[in-house]
Motif scaffolding. Structure first.
Motif, PDB file in Angstrom:
ATOM      1  N   ILE A  59       0.856  -1.184   0.000  1.00  0.00           N
ATOM      2  CA  ILE A  59       0.000   0.000   0.000  1.00  0.00           C
ATOM      3  C   ILE A  59       0.889   1.231   0.000  1.00  0.00           C
ATOM      4  N   GLN A  60       0.655   2.102  -0.954  1.00  0.00           N
ATOM      5  CA  GLN A  60       1.432   3.336  -1.029  1.00  0.00           C
ATOM      6  C   GLN A  60       0.689   4.507  -0.400  1.00  0.00           C
ATOM      7  N   SER A  61      -0.632   4.501  -0.482  1.00  0.00           N
ATOM      8  CA  SER A  61      -1.446   5.496   0.225  1.00  0.00           C
ATOM      9  C   SER A  61      -2.844   4.924   0.410  1.00  0.00           C
ATOM     10  N   GLY A  62      -3.510   5.426   1.443  1.00  0.00           N
ATOM     11  CA  GLY A  62      -4.853   4.955   1.743  1.00  0.00           C
ATOM     12  C   GLY A  62      -4.862   3.883   2.818  1.00  0.00           C
ATOM     13  N   VAL A  63      -6.059   3.364   3.103  1.00  0.00           N
ATOM     14  CA  VAL A  63      -6.229   2.357   4.157  1.00  0.00           C
ATOM     15  C   VAL A  63      -7.037   1.186   3.609  1.00  0.00           C
ATOM     16  N   VAL A  64      -6.529  -0.024   3.866  1.00  0.00           N
ATOM     17  CA  VAL A  64      -7.163  -1.269   3.425  1.00  0.00           C
ATOM     18  C   VAL A  64      -7.558  -2.080   4.650  1.00  0.00           C
ATOM     19  N   ARG A  65      -8.756  -2.638   4.603  1.00  0.00           N
ATOM     20  CA  ARG A  65      -9.203  -3.551   5.657  1.00  0.00           C
ATOM     21  C   ARG A  65      -9.168  -4.962   5.100  1.00  0.00           C
ATOM     22  N   THR A  66      -8.471  -5.872   5.793  1.00  0.00           N
ATOM     23  CA  THR A  66      -8.529  -7.283   5.411  1.00  0.00           C
ATOM     24  C   THR A  66      -9.621  -7.923   6.256  1.00  0.00           C
ATOM     25  N   ARG A  67     -10.399  -8.803   5.620  1.00  0.00           N
ATOM     26  CA  ARG A  67     -11.541  -9.393   6.310  1.00  0.00           C
ATOM     27  C   ARG A  67     -11.860 -10.752   5.720  1.00  0.00           C
ATOM     28  N   GLY A 108     -22.359 -15.652   8.016  1.00  0.00           N
ATOM     29  CA  GLY A 108     -22.477 -14.350   7.359  1.00  0.00           C
ATOM     30  C   GLY A 108     -21.805 -13.209   8.106  1.00  0.00           C
ATOM     31  N   ASN A 109     -21.296 -13.463   9.308  1.00  0.00           N
ATOM     32  CA  ASN A 109     -20.608 -12.414  10.064  1.00  0.00           C
ATOM     33  C   ASN A 109     -19.275 -12.069   9.415  1.00  0.00           C
ATOM     34  N   ILE A 110     -18.987 -10.776   9.388  1.00  0.00           N
ATOM     35  CA  ILE A 110     -17.713 -10.296   8.855  1.00  0.00           C
ATOM     36  C   ILE A 110     -16.712 -10.228   9.992  1.00  0.00           C
ATOM     37  N   VAL A 111     -15.514 -10.758   9.773  1.00  0.00           N
ATOM     38  CA  VAL A 111     -14.431 -10.690  10.747  1.00  0.00           C
ATOM     39  C   VAL A 111     -13.326  -9.831  10.134  1.00  0.00           C
ATOM     40  N   THR A 112     -13.028  -8.717  10.799  1.00  0.00           N
ATOM     41  CA  THR A 112     -11.933  -7.868  10.343  1.00  0.00           C
ATOM     42  C   THR A 112     -10.627  -8.458  10.849  1.00  0.00           C
ATOM     43  N   LEU A 113      -9.700  -8.661   9.932  1.00  0.00           N
ATOM     44  CA  LEU A 113      -8.403  -9.251  10.280  1.00  0.00           C
ATOM     45  C   LEU A 113      -7.339  -8.193  10.517  1.00  0.00           C
ATOM     46  N   GLY A 114      -7.520  -7.007   9.943  1.00  0.00           N
ATOM     47  CA  GLY A 114      -6.554  -5.941  10.140  1.00  0.00           C
ATOM     48  C   GLY A 114      -6.894  -4.712   9.327  1.00  0.00           C
ATOM     49  N   LEU A 115      -6.255  -3.606   9.710  1.00  0.00           N
ATOM     50  CA  LEU A 115      -6.330  -2.352   8.964  1.00  0.00           C
ATOM     51  C   LEU A 115      -4.912  -1.970   8.593  1.00  0.00           C
ATOM     52  N   TRP A 116      -4.711  -1.618   7.329  1.00  0.00           N
ATOM     53  CA  TRP A 116      -3.363  -1.453   6.804  1.00  0.00           C
ATOM     54  C   TRP A 116      -3.234  -0.147   6.046  1.00  0.00           C
ATOM     55  N   GLY A 117      -2.076   0.505   6.197  1.00  0.00           N
ATOM     56  CA  GLY A 117      -1.841   1.791   5.549  1.00  0.00           C
ATOM     57  C   GLY A 117      -0.541   1.823   4.783  1.00  0.00           C
ATOM     58  N   ASN A 157     -10.869 -19.012   2.870  1.00  0.00           N
ATOM     59  CA  ASN A 157     -11.346 -18.961   1.487  1.00  0.00           C
ATOM     60  C   ASN A 157     -12.132 -17.694   1.193  1.00  0.00           C
ATOM     61  N   SER A 158     -12.651 -17.037   2.245  1.00  0.00           N
ATOM     62  CA  SER A 158     -13.437 -15.824   2.037  1.00  0.00           C
ATOM     63  C   SER A 158     -12.630 -14.550   2.281  1.00  0.00           C
ATOM     64  N   TYR A 159     -11.309 -14.671   2.331  1.00  0.00           N
ATOM     65  CA  TYR A 159     -10.417 -13.538   2.575  1.00  0.00           C
ATOM     66  C   TYR A 159     -10.619 -12.464   1.506  1.00  0.00           C
ATOM     67  N   ALA A 160     -10.702 -11.207   1.949  1.00  0.00           N
ATOM     68  CA  ALA A 160     -10.842 -10.089   1.019  1.00  0.00           C
ATOM     69  C   ALA A 160     -10.075  -8.890   1.550  1.00  0.00           C
ATOM     70  N   MET A 161      -9.652  -8.016   0.628  1.00  0.00           N
ATOM     71  CA  MET A 161      -8.923  -6.792   0.958  1.00  0.00           C
ATOM     72  C   MET A 161      -9.740  -5.615   0.434  1.00  0.00           C
ATOM     73  N   GLU A 162     -10.413  -4.931   1.358  1.00  0.00           N
ATOM     74  CA  GLU A 162     -11.346  -3.864   1.006  1.00  0.00           C
ATOM     75  C   GLU A 162     -10.721  -2.495   1.271  1.00  0.00           C
ATOM     76  N   ILE A 222     -16.882  -0.479  12.791  1.00  0.00           N
ATOM     77  CA  ILE A 222     -16.264  -0.611  14.120  1.00  0.00           C
ATOM     78  C   ILE A 222     -16.818  -1.845  14.830  1.00  0.00           C
ATOM     79  N   ALA A 223     -18.129  -2.047  14.714  1.00  0.00           N
ATOM     80  CA  ALA A 223     -18.749  -3.226  15.329  1.00  0.00           C
ATOM     81  C   ALA A 223     -18.170  -4.512  14.743  1.00  0.00           C
ATOM     82  N   ASP A 224     -18.026  -4.566  13.406  1.00  0.00           N
ATOM     83  CA  ASP A 224     -17.446  -5.742  12.756  1.00  0.00           C
ATOM     84  C   ASP A 224     -16.014  -5.973  13.220  1.00  0.00           C
ATOM     85  N   LEU A 225     -15.285  -4.895  13.386  1.00  0.00           N
ATOM     86  CA  LEU A 225     -13.886  -5.000  13.785  1.00  0.00           C
ATOM     87  C   LEU A 225     -13.756  -5.561  15.202  1.00  0.00           C
TER      88      LEU A 225
END
Length: 196
Positions: free
Chosen positions: A35-43, A49-58, A71-76, A151-154
């Motif tokens: 990541i060069q700029s901005g913030v990404v949430r891995t989840r 159906g619950n979302i689990v936040t794995l981290g916030l990255w900058g 298998n449901s890993y995503a980078m938002e 925040i609740a998901d996190l």
């Protein structure tokens, strides 16, 4: 006849991509994203159906499918993001960023495991301020525009609890809300809470 010209930029710059807010980085197994700029949430999304936040990255952080087995890993993208693909043969250049990835995951795990929702949210806000905030006259500005549901998901708590506690923190002067931004008050930082 068309003349081709080649850029003198290194390969990393040629793979630089811009992503809008709430878009997803492609989960390629043979590449990492830096990541060069901005913030990404891995989840990831659990079976219920619950979302689990794995981290916030900058800026300077690495994320990638290879760093998690779900298998449901995503980078938002939580903000507009500029990121570059790093091929497997260059991963050794990002060892320090991978160590930081592990450390930040551990910090976030400690916050998530707080038993009291109040402590958990306050610790999260301080962590966000330290990682992504900027100093302003009133305190530490967190300009991530996280929704109460984010925040609740996190933290693994309800959105209603987040809304109630943020309102309480605002009434107590711990935070200020300016449009969709949060400011942690100077006299409230740092927040330390020990549970026995």
């Amino acid at each position: 006849m068309k003349v081709l010209s080649f850029s003198p930029n290194p390969p990393m710059d040629r793979t630089k991509q811009l992503f809008p807010r709430r878009s997803l980085l492609s989960p390629r197994h043979d590449y990492l994203w830096v990541i060069q700029s901005g913030v990404v949430r891995t989840r990831c999304i659990q079976e219920d159906g619950n979302i689990v936040t794995l981290g916030l990255w900058g800026s300077g952080d690495v994320v990638g499918r290879i760093l998690h087995k779900s298998n449901s890993y995503a980078m938002e993208c939580l903000t507009p993001v500029v990121a570059s693909l790093i091929p497997k043969d260059r991963w050794h250049e990002f060892t320090e960023a991978m160590i930081h990835h592990i450390q930040h995951s551990g910090e976030l795990m400690e916050i998530i495991r707080c038993r009291q929702a109040e402590s958990s949210i306050l610790r999260l806000l301080n962590w966000l301020g330290n990682r992504f905030g900027q100093k302003v006259e009133e305190g530490q500005l967190i300009d991530l525009r996280l929704t109460h549901q984010d925040i609740a998901d996190l933290l693994g708590i309800t959105r209603v609890t987040v809304t109630r506690l943020l309102k309480t923190f605002e009434q107590q002067g711990i935070i200020q809300r300016v449009q969709r931004q949060l400011i942690l008050s100077n006299d409230q930082l740092p927040f330390w809470h020990y549970e026995i």
